[in-house]
Enzyme design. Structure first.
Site, short mmCIF file in Angstrom:
data_model
loop_
_atom_site.label_atom_id
_atom_site.label_comp_id
_atom_site.label_asym_id
_atom_site.label_seq_id
_atom_site.Cartn_x
_atom_site.Cartn_y
_atom_site.Cartn_z
N LYS A 29 3.07 6.51 5.04
CA LYS A 29 2.54 5.11 5.05
C LYS A 29 2.40 4.63 6.35
O LYS A 29 2.18 3.55 6.51
CB LYS A 29 3.35 4.38 4.14
CG LYS A 29 3.62 4.94 2.59
CD LYS A 29 4.54 4.01 1.88
CE LYS A 29 4.73 4.72 0.52
NZ LYS A 29 6.02 4.13 -0.18
N ARG A 68 13.81 -0.92 -8.41
CA ARG A 68 12.46 -0.93 -8.60
C ARG A 68 12.17 -0.86 -10.05
O ARG A 68 12.80 -0.01 -10.82
CB ARG A 68 11.55 0.01 -7.92
CG ARG A 68 12.05 0.25 -6.61
CD ARG A 68 11.88 -0.73 -5.58
NE ARG A 68 10.44 -1.24 -5.53
CZ ARG A 68 9.41 -0.65 -4.87
NH1 ARG A 68 9.71 0.20 -4.02
NH2 ARG A 68 8.42 -1.32 -4.82
N PRO A 86 0.68 -1.26 0.07
CA PRO A 86 -0.06 -0.05 0.13
C PRO A 86 0.97 1.14 -0.01
O PRO A 86 1.97 1.44 0.62
CB PRO A 86 -0.78 -0.26 1.34
CG PRO A 86 0.01 -1.20 2.15
CD PRO A 86 1.10 -1.70 1.35
N GLU A 87 0.33 2.22 -0.78
CA GLU A 87 0.83 3.59 -0.72
C GLU A 87 0.03 4.48 -0.01
O GLU A 87 -1.09 4.07 0.47
CB GLU A 87 1.32 4.01 -2.18
CG GLU A 87 2.18 3.15 -2.82
CD GLU A 87 2.61 3.54 -4.28
OE1 GLU A 87 2.64 4.64 -4.60
OE2 GLU A 87 2.57 2.46 -5.07
#
Length: 272
Positions: A55, A257, A2-3
């Site tokens: 977050k 990433r 989740p962001e």
DNA sequence: CCATGTACCTGAAGGC
DNA sequence: TGCCTTCAGGTACATG
């Protein structure tokens, strides 16, 4: 997983479900999931306030705090009093309330953490300004960029400047802003910076409106998936045609990433 | 904090 | 079928 948008949805729902409830017990099924750094007992404490920075989820109890990070696959699921627990596999911790309801921490990859601390300040202070905070205004953002020699993708991944964006929303924001991910932060002009800040917020806000993005794991407190994944322009679209031109979306590895962008629409900015 | 790699973990997906 | 590699919404830490 989740962001910022997904965490925000979780926080809003947690407020609806567990505010003012009193903890009766807690159990960690994986030895690292609940980190108890406080000498106080969780049991007997009331949930007074729930917030978020980047977050990180911050739960203020009567005496102490819970600082929760979902990392890649963490989920907080609420079960009403009397609601039968679904046969779930990766339950790492549970927090029980005196009314018989409970909060379940499900986390396939075991990266998530629930930290029980007397003072959340050291944790929160290590995180930068929340991407939706009013304190992150244009001049502040411009100055941050000007002072950094990192590429813009790494800069935004690094939570000590701007907190809340992760791999998906960074790629989506940079595409919409027309900025190539390898662009050095210091080469982004004030005009481009102002535009990027505005776009980042639009991207995050519309993801919140769409109840977050679900790639595989993300679920809200009720176990529901989000809808925002249907609106991605570059994330997960390598090899597909760009929505603005005829080029095909590329995927490279940057800052460790997967990084998605349009080689035609996104320019590498050079300091003038 | 400059870029990259590895560690932390599990499981899905693709290649052969 | 099965084995092997790569990849995944994150972050901390070590190495050049």
């Amino acid at each position: 997983m989740p962001e910022l948008p997904e965490v925000e949805i979780v926080v809003r729902e947690l407020r609806r479900f567990i505010l003012a409830k009193t903890i009766s017990n807690s159990v960690s099924h994986w030895h690292k999931t609940i980190r108890n750094l406080s000498s106080s007992d969780l049991a007997g404490q009331r949930v007074n306030e729930i917030g978020r920075t980047g977050k990180y989820i911050l739960v203020r109890l009567s005496k102490t705090y819970l600082v929760v990070h979902l990392r890649m696959t963490g989920q907080l699921l609420f079960l009403q009093t009397g609601q039968v627990a679904p046969r779930e596999n990766h339950i790492r911790a549970e927090i029980f309330f005196t009314d018989g309801s409970r909060l379940i921490f499900k986390d396939l990859r075991k990266f998530g953490r629930i930290c029980h601390v007397d003072d959340p300040e050291p944790v929160i202070r290590a995180v930068g300004l929340d991407a939706l905070s009013e304190d992150l205004n244009q001049p502040v953002f411009e100055q941050m960029l000007k002072n950094s020699r990192m590429n813009i993708k790494s800069f935004l991944l690094y939570q000590k400047y701007v907190a809340g964006l992760g791999n998906i929303y960074i790629d989506e924001s940079l595409f919409r802003a027309g900025i190539h991910p390898v662009t050095p932060a210091e080469c982004i002009s004030n005009k481009h910076a102002a535009n990027l800040l505005e776009i980042m917020r639009e991207v995050l806000q519309s993801a919140i409106s769409n109840m977050g993005s679900t790639i595989s794991d993300y679920r809200d407190v009720n176990g529901n998936a989000g809808n925002n994944q249907h609106f991605f322009k570059v994330y997960g679209r390598a090899g597909q045609t760009c929505s603005k031109c005829t080029a095909s979306i590329e995927k490279i590895k940057l800052a460790g990433r997967g990084t998605h962008f349009c080689p035609y629409c996104q320019k590498i900015l050079i300091q003038e």
